[in-house]
Design a protein around this motif. Structure first.
Motif, PDB file in Angstrom:
ATOM      1  N   ALA A 112      41.271  54.958  38.343  1.00  0.00           N
ATOM      2  CA  ALA A 112      40.629  53.634  38.460  1.00  0.00           C
ATOM      3  C   ALA A 112      39.169  53.732  38.029  1.00  0.00           C
ATOM      4  O   ALA A 112      38.623  52.837  37.393  1.00  0.00           O
ATOM      5  CB  ALA A 112      40.743  53.112  39.874  1.00  0.00           C
ATOM      6  N   LEU A 165      39.741  42.542  32.250  1.00  0.00           N
ATOM      7  CA  LEU A 165      40.971  41.743  32.150  1.00  0.00           C
ATOM      8  C   LEU A 165      40.840  40.452  32.943  1.00  0.00           C
ATOM      9  O   LEU A 165      40.245  40.446  34.018  1.00  0.00           O
ATOM     10  CB  LEU A 165      42.149  42.493  32.778  1.00  0.00           C
ATOM     11  CG  LEU A 165      42.526  43.844  32.231  1.00  0.00           C
ATOM     12  CD1 LEU A 165      43.550  44.483  33.147  1.00  0.00           C
ATOM     13  CD2 LEU A 165      43.099  43.676  30.839  1.00  0.00           C
ATOM     14  N   GLY A 215      39.562  44.412  44.143  1.00  0.00           N
ATOM     15  CA  GLY A 215      40.209  45.099  43.016  1.00  0.00           C
ATOM     16  C   GLY A 215      40.468  44.242  41.795  1.00  0.00           C
ATOM     17  O   GLY A 215      41.303  44.578  40.961  1.00  0.00           O
ATOM     18  N   VAL A 216      39.745  43.130  41.646  1.00  0.00           N
ATOM     19  CA  VAL A 216      39.993  42.277  40.473  1.00  0.00           C
ATOM     20  C   VAL A 216      38.893  42.415  39.429  1.00  0.00           C
ATOM     21  O   VAL A 216      38.900  41.720  38.421  1.00  0.00           O
ATOM     22  CB  VAL A 216      40.169  40.794  40.869  1.00  0.00           C
ATOM     23  CG1 VAL A 216      41.361  40.624  41.774  1.00  0.00           C
ATOM     24  CG2 VAL A 216      38.918  40.235  41.530  1.00  0.00           C
ATOM     25  N   GLY A 217      37.907  43.285  39.701  1.00  0.00           N
ATOM     26  CA  GLY A 217      36.921  43.593  38.664  1.00  0.00           C
ATOM     27  C   GLY A 217      35.542  42.990  38.862  1.00  0.00           C
ATOM     28  O   GLY A 217      34.774  42.922  37.903  1.00  0.00           O
ATOM     29  N   LYS A 218      35.192  42.616  40.079  1.00  0.00           N
ATOM     30  CA  LYS A 218      33.870  41.992  40.282  1.00  0.00           C
ATOM     31  C   LYS A 218      32.746  43.009  40.011  1.00  0.00           C
ATOM     32  O   LYS A 218      31.819  42.744  39.233  1.00  0.00           O
ATOM     33  CB  LYS A 218      33.753  41.426  41.712  1.00  0.00           C
ATOM     34  CG  LYS A 218      34.802  40.386  42.027  1.00  0.00           C
ATOM     35  CD  LYS A 218      34.710  39.865  43.432  1.00  0.00           C
ATOM     36  CE  LYS A 218      34.881  40.921  44.513  1.00  0.00           C
ATOM     37  NZ  LYS A 218      36.235  41.522  44.545  1.00  0.00           N
ATOM     38  N   THR A 219      32.860  44.179  40.657  1.00  0.00           N
ATOM     39  CA  THR A 219      31.820  45.189  40.482  1.00  0.00           C
ATOM     40  C   THR A 219      31.793  45.674  39.033  1.00  0.00           C
ATOM     41  O   THR A 219      30.719  45.805  38.428  1.00  0.00           O
ATOM     42  CB  THR A 219      32.084  46.399  41.416  1.00  0.00           C
ATOM     43  OG1 THR A 219      32.357  45.877  42.709  1.00  0.00           O
ATOM     44  CG2 THR A 219      30.932  47.339  41.465  1.00  0.00           C
ATOM     45  N   SER A 220      32.981  45.890  38.482  1.00  0.00           N
ATOM     46  CA  SER A 220      33.042  46.365  37.089  1.00  0.00           C
ATOM     47  C   SER A 220      32.395  45.345  36.166  1.00  0.00           C
ATOM     48  O   SER A 220      31.688  45.715  35.216  1.00  0.00           O
ATOM     49  CB  SER A 220      34.495  46.540  36.642  1.00  0.00           C
ATOM     50  OG  SER A 220      35.188  47.318  37.539  1.00  0.00           O
ATOM     51  N   ASN A 253      33.793  39.559  48.883  1.00  0.00           N
ATOM     52  CA  ASN A 253      35.184  39.100  48.895  1.00  0.00           C
ATOM     53  C   ASN A 253      35.228  37.654  49.371  1.00  0.00           C
ATOM     54  O   ASN A 253      35.965  36.836  48.866  1.00  0.00           O
ATOM     55  CB  ASN A 253      36.044  39.960  49.817  1.00  0.00           C
ATOM     56  CG  ASN A 253      36.237  41.361  49.272  1.00  0.00           C
ATOM     57  OD1 ASN A 253      35.977  42.345  49.951  1.00  0.00           O
ATOM     58  ND2 ASN A 253      36.649  41.459  48.031  1.00  0.00           N
ATOM     59  N   ARG A 275      42.935  47.644  40.851  1.00  0.00           N
ATOM     60  CA  ARG A 275      42.602  48.971  41.378  1.00  0.00           C
ATOM     61  C   ARG A 275      43.838  49.579  42.023  1.00  0.00           C
ATOM     62  O   ARG A 275      44.198  50.723  41.777  1.00  0.00           O
ATOM     63  CB  ARG A 275      41.460  48.891  42.379  1.00  0.00           C
ATOM     64  CG  ARG A 275      41.075  50.272  42.889  1.00  0.00           C
ATOM     65  CD  ARG A 275      40.336  50.239  44.191  1.00  0.00           C
ATOM     66  NE  ARG A 275      38.982  49.783  44.023  1.00  0.00           N
ATOM     67  CZ  ARG A 275      38.501  48.673  44.575  1.00  0.00           C
ATOM     68  NH1 ARG A 275      39.272  47.932  45.342  1.00  0.00           N
ATOM     69  NH2 ARG A 275      37.257  48.314  44.394  1.00  0.00           N
TER      70      ARG A 275
HETATM   71  N1  LIG Z   1      39.621  42.794  35.656  1.00  0.00           N
HETATM   72  C1  LIG Z   1      39.743  44.123  35.493  1.00  0.00           C
HETATM   73  N2  LIG Z   1      39.828  44.647  34.258  1.00  0.00           N
HETATM   74  C2  LIG Z   1      39.960  45.974  34.084  1.00  0.00           C
HETATM   75  N3  LIG Z   1      40.014  46.866  35.101  1.00  0.00           N
HETATM   76  C3  LIG Z   1      39.934  46.396  36.341  1.00  0.00           C
HETATM   77  C4  LIG Z   1      39.792  45.008  36.599  1.00  0.00           C
HETATM   78  N4  LIG Z   1      39.736  44.833  37.915  1.00  0.00           N
HETATM   79  C5  LIG Z   1      39.836  46.034  38.475  1.00  0.00           C
HETATM   80  N5  LIG Z   1      39.951  46.998  37.540  1.00  0.00           N
HETATM   81  C6  LIG Z   1      40.135  48.420  37.821  1.00  0.00           C
HETATM   82  O1  LIG Z   1      40.000  48.583  39.225  1.00  0.00           O
HETATM   83  C7  LIG Z   1      38.859  49.347  39.561  1.00  0.00           C
HETATM   84  C8  LIG Z   1      38.114  48.660  40.684  1.00  0.00           C
HETATM   85  O2  LIG Z   1      37.585  47.440  40.233  1.00  0.00           O
HETATM   86  P1  LIG Z   1      36.255  46.775  40.853  1.00  0.00           P
HETATM   87  O3  LIG Z   1      35.531  47.772  41.725  1.00  0.00           O
HETATM   88  O4  LIG Z   1      35.493  46.173  39.757  1.00  0.00           O
HETATM   89  O5  LIG Z   1      36.925  45.653  41.734  1.00  0.00           O
HETATM   90  P2  LIG Z   1      36.201  44.680  42.755  1.00  0.00           P
HETATM   91  O6  LIG Z   1      36.732  43.317  42.470  1.00  0.00           O
HETATM   92  O7  LIG Z   1      34.727  44.844  42.729  1.00  0.00           O
HETATM   93  O8  LIG Z   1      36.814  45.181  44.123  1.00  0.00           O
HETATM   94  P3  LIG Z   1      36.120  45.223  45.590  1.00  0.00           P
HETATM   95  O9  LIG Z   1      35.941  43.813  46.014  1.00  0.00           O
HETATM   96  O10 LIG Z   1      37.143  45.951  46.413  1.00  0.00           O
HETATM   97  O11 LIG Z   1      34.854  46.001  45.438  1.00  0.00           O
HETATM   98  C9  LIG Z   1      38.050  49.456  38.286  1.00  0.00           C
HETATM   99  O12 LIG Z   1      37.431  50.726  38.213  1.00  0.00           O
HETATM  100  C10 LIG Z   1      39.071  49.299  37.189  1.00  0.00           C
HETATM  101  O13 LIG Z   1      39.653  50.552  36.891  1.00  0.00           O
END
Ligand SMILES: Nc1ncnc2c1ncn2[C@@H]1O[C@H](COP(=O)(O)OP(=O)(O)OP(=O)(O)O)[C@@H](O)[C@H]1O
Length: 500
Positions: free
Chosen positions: A8, A20, A53-58, A143, A201
């Motif tokens: 991840a 994504l 796990g939907v990609g906010k931090t990323s 969240n 994630r």
């Molecule tokens: N939209 C996305 N596109 C590509 N990869 C993603 C996406 N969302 C999650 N991932 C994968 O999941 C991992 C965790 O994502 P991320 O930390 O950005 O989620 P988050 O929404 O910030 O979650 P949280 O709220 O738990 O912190 C990333 O390292 C990546 O591998």
């Protein structure tokens, strides 16, 4: 020993273009960032909120990379008292960067809805003040947007992230598998994506967990992994169906990672087998009594749903567990295997097939400029028939951009055979040779069927139904055969419209 890097983390998107899903959110964020290029926007901070796990931090980090901004991050593991926030984020928000005034520093505050308790004392207020005074862009991540104090929220641009769609996760997971050199059996990625419920994630983590120590994974490996997670359910089943103590059975359900809605499916599935009598097919009193209790438990589950009153789960749990324990007329001995609810399996298979079908329909729709619905009901059949012809199959695969699983699905194969692998490999060669839009749908045989170029062009036109073959050419048996072939394909499709 070094621990393998988490996939991840390894495959975290590096640019906004790699993130994504959630296109509207990404667009909003990008246009907010661009406002910083012309000065200070009205809202100096954004809140990215949505499920885990939907990609906010990323997305926040990818934005910084795309804009070539430095990142100052304060996450939940840091102590976030007013003091610390002011020292780190406050000074960062006022100082200019090494790149000068035009370059910016992105201040990222992760888990912003998680700032309470003594360690974050004064934190929300300090954030509010920094947002008002900042000269640098700030991203808050949460969240739950309601977890941010309203005084802070009123100065934020809120951008919502939704759970990812299974169909957008599937190609990304396949890419991860491919990069890791992992061979995946048909339908396995679809199943993992679907189980993750929009959390990328967790989908990547699941894929990595199943792949440990293997370079090929199949659907049975997932079943084993699922079974490992469910270890405690088997203990509960044992207590309910073999035990005689209703209280102990109920107590074991407390540690169970299943809701009463799931547990009732397990009991329902196993009751007729576990309480079956010696006489085959006869409904025993134990089965009758057991179902009496289960049906009453089900009534309570219905009320929970209708009234959203989860306190009633308690009654449902007592009825289904204790009721089943006391329903047996005598202690049950001997080993009879417990099975997971077949309803789930059937639903899972249906869903995986549906996802695969939708993915294919999207590709066909894009290629034919038609709707997804029309593509899956009216056009897909033609393509699947063409895929049976070794001459056209590679061109169809190349043109639509099908992957191996999709090719297997469209041809109705239960697994990837050598023949399909060859079609796929040929298609990759075709794609390599020509840009995608240059790949002709009907690939001409390498050796011209006809001797001169003019006749060859004629054949091409006939195959694509542009013209009827000239009368004299109809005598050319090879040409006529080709034309008949196409006519047959079309006739056959009209009869058997794609059943998938
Ligand atoms: N939209 C996305 N596109 C590509 N990869 C993603 C996406 N969302 C999650 N991932 C994968 O999941 C991992 C965790 O994502 P991320 O930390 O950005 O989620 P988050 O929404 O910030 O979650 P949280 O709220 O738990 O912190 C990333 O390292 C990546 O591998």
């Amino acid at each position: 020993m070094t621990t393998p890097k988490e996939w991840a983390e390894k495959y975290r998107p590096k640019s906004l273009a790699d993130v994504l899903g959630n296109p509207t959110a990404i667009r909003q964020l990008r246009s907010w960032a661009e406002q910083w290029l012309d000065g200070t926007p009205e809202q100096k901070a954004v809140l990215l909120h949505g499920p885990a796990g939907v990609g906010k931090t990323s997305t926040a980090h990818a934005l910084a990379q795309d804009m070539e901004w430095e990142v100052i991050e304060l996450n939940a593991s840091d102590q976030r008292t007013a003091d610390v926030i002011e020292r780190i984020a406050g000074s960062a928000s006022r100082m200019s960067t090494l790149g000068g005034m035009s370059s910016k520093r992105l201040i990222v505050l992760d888990e912003a809805d998680n700032m309470h308790g003594t360690s974050d004392r004064g934190g929300p207020k300090a954030i509010g003040n920094i947002i008002l005074a900042t000269g640098q862009p700030i991203v808050l991540i949460a969240n739950d947007a309601y977890g941010i104090p309203s005084s802070v929220r009123s100065n934020l641009l809120e951008i919502k992230f939704n759970a990812l769609q299974t169909r957008s996760m599937i190609p990304a997971l396949k890419q991860v598998a491919q990069k890791e050199g992992l061979m995946c059996g048909v339908g396995i990625i679809e199943k993992i994506a679907e189980n993750a419920d929009g959390d990328m994630r967790s989908a990547i983590n699941d894929l990595q967990a199943v792949a440990v120590g293997r370079n090929e994974i199949n659907i049975e490996d997932i079943a084993t992994a699922e079974r490992d997670n469910k270890e405690s359910i088997f203990k509960v089943m044992e207590r309910i169906f073999k035990g005689t103590d209703a209280k102990t059975a109920l107590e074991t359900t407390y540690g169970l990672d299943e809701s009463p809605e799931d547990l009732i499916h397990w009991i329902d599935e196993n009751l007729p087998v576990q309480y079956a009598g010696k006489e085959e097919g006869k409904v025993t009193d134990s089965i009758k009594n057991g179902y009496e209790y289960i049906s009453r438990a089900d009534l309570f589950l219905g009320r929970v749903q209708k009234r959203q009153n989860y306190l009633m789960w308690r009654y449902a749990s007592v009825l289904m567990t204790c009721g089943t324990v006391v329903s047996k007329s005598q202690p049950k001995r001997g080993f009879v295997k417990f099975s997971p609810p077949s309803l789930w399996r059937r639903m899972g298979q249906l869903k995986a097939r549906k996802n695969m079908r939708n993915n294919i329909a999207i590709k066909i729709a894009g290629h034919c400029h038609e709707s997804m619905r029309y593509s899956s009901t009216e056009i897909a059949g033609i393509y699947s028939i063409l895929l049976e012809d070794p001459e056209y199959a590679p061109a169809v695969v190349a043109e639509l951009g099908l992957d191996l699983d999709e090719l297997a699905f469209m041809t109705g194969a239960s697994k990837v055979t050598k023949k399909l692998q060859k079609v796929y490999d040929d298609a990759q060669e075709l794609r390599k040779d020509k840009r995608q839009d240059e790949v002709p749908f009907f690939r001409m045989p390498e050796k011209p069927i006809l001797n001169d170029d003019k006749k060859q062009t004629n054949l091409s036109n006939i195959l694509t139904n542009k013209i009827e073959p000239p009368e004299e050419n109809k005598q050319n048996t090879e040409l006529v055969k080709k034309k008949e072939n196409i006519d047959n394909i079309i006739k056959k499709t009209q009869k058997t419209l794609f059943d998938f």
